[in-house]
Design a protein around this motif. Sequence first.
Motif, PDB file in Angstrom:
ATOM      1  N   LEU A  19      67.408  13.714 -14.880  1.00  0.00           N
ATOM      2  CA  LEU A  19      66.298  12.672 -14.391  1.00  0.00           C
ATOM      3  C   LEU A  19      65.900  13.074 -12.996  1.00  0.00           C
ATOM      4  O   LEU A  19      64.721  12.919 -12.750  1.00  0.00           O
ATOM      5  N   GLY A  20      66.756  13.520 -12.035  1.00  0.00           N
ATOM      6  CA  GLY A  20      66.394  13.936 -10.595  1.00  0.00           C
ATOM      7  C   GLY A  20      65.277  15.073 -10.615  1.00  0.00           C
ATOM      8  O   GLY A  20      64.357  15.137 -10.207  1.00  0.00           O
ATOM      9  N   CYS A  21      65.628  15.971 -11.549  1.00  0.00           N
ATOM     10  CA  CYS A  21      64.770  17.071 -11.751  1.00  0.00           C
ATOM     11  C   CYS A  21      63.539  16.792 -12.245  1.00  0.00           C
ATOM     12  O   CYS A  21      62.476  17.467 -11.996  1.00  0.00           O
ATOM     13  N   VAL A  22      63.570  15.827 -13.245  1.00  0.00           N
ATOM     14  CA  VAL A  22      62.365  15.368 -13.998  1.00  0.00           C
ATOM     15  C   VAL A  22      61.184  14.666 -13.043  1.00  0.00           C
ATOM     16  O   VAL A  22      60.168  15.112 -12.884  1.00  0.00           O
ATOM     17  N   ARG A  23      61.946  13.976 -12.095  1.00  0.00           N
ATOM     18  CA  ARG A  23      61.149  13.062 -10.892  1.00  0.00           C
ATOM     19  C   ARG A  23      60.475  14.072 -10.040  1.00  0.00           C
ATOM     20  O   ARG A  23      59.352  13.804  -9.647  1.00  0.00           O
ATOM     21  N   HIS A  24      61.468  15.042  -9.646  1.00  0.00           N
ATOM     22  CA  HIS A  24      60.889  16.120  -8.896  1.00  0.00           C
ATOM     23  C   HIS A  24      59.755  16.858  -9.349  1.00  0.00           C
ATOM     24  O   HIS A  24      58.711  17.004  -8.460  1.00  0.00           O
ATOM     25  N   ALA A  25      59.861  17.100 -10.567  1.00  0.00           N
ATOM     26  CA  ALA A  25      58.620  18.032 -11.230  1.00  0.00           C
ATOM     27  C   ALA A  25      57.252  17.236 -11.204  1.00  0.00           C
ATOM     28  O   ALA A  25      56.200  17.680 -10.773  1.00  0.00           O
ATOM     29  N   LEU A  26      57.516  15.850 -11.759  1.00  0.00           N
ATOM     30  CA  LEU A  26      56.258  15.024 -11.830  1.00  0.00           C
ATOM     31  C   LEU A  26      55.783  14.708 -10.437  1.00  0.00           C
ATOM     32  O   LEU A  26      54.514  14.585 -10.210  1.00  0.00           O
ATOM     33  N   THR A  27      56.709  14.625  -9.243  1.00  0.00           N
ATOM     34  CA  THR A  27      56.141  14.329  -7.946  1.00  0.00           C
ATOM     35  C   THR A  27      55.351  15.567  -7.547  1.00  0.00           C
ATOM     36  O   THR A  27      54.448  15.484  -6.783  1.00  0.00           O
TER      37      THR A  27
END
Length: 210
Positions: A19-27
Amino acid sequence: MLCLFDLDGTLIDSEIGILGCVRHALTQLGVAHPAEMRHWIGPPLRHSFAPLLDHDHDRIEQAVEHYHERFHTIGWQEHTVYPGIDAMIERLQAAGHTLAVVTSKPERHARPIIEHLPFGSAFSRLYGPDPSSPHSEKATMIAAALSDFGAEPTQAVMIGDRHFDIDGAVANRVQGIGVLWGFGSQAELEKAGAHALARDPEHLAQLLAA
């Protein structure tokens, strides 16, 4: 018995890293983070990114690349091993079972995780999809494992926490065992056709011994 294990939600709790990587990508793409994201764990990334990015192929590919960038440097380390997994793996090894990992995570991301697990050497092979694939490919990878090990479907079992794992097992006429400590639900696993459900790793070892 050839025991094929899913990785995320089965051997390790990888929620923080994924989820940290998903949030990073969306940001990176200027997209707001959904309030509920646990369902992202398990399906192929492109499948999950698509609705948020209006099914725009180029933006989806950018999101996947941003995800992989963070996962390669930080995300792969952000996980914990579920309690009781190490003892269960040791028990299966002692009983003479052959163990392998079949994961939706690209092999280049899964391999360092497996290699750093205290019981990583227990797994004879690792199967992961091509990073460019939009599909889970569990059925294809299970078929490859049966071929590589020369195992009949009756001599193998697929163990995982999501319906993707059970779907792949059913497609290959392999018994699918759903685990209840991961990211899927009992209803999801039963609907997919799980042969049995394991409450915890010790229960899983008992089911495999039977």
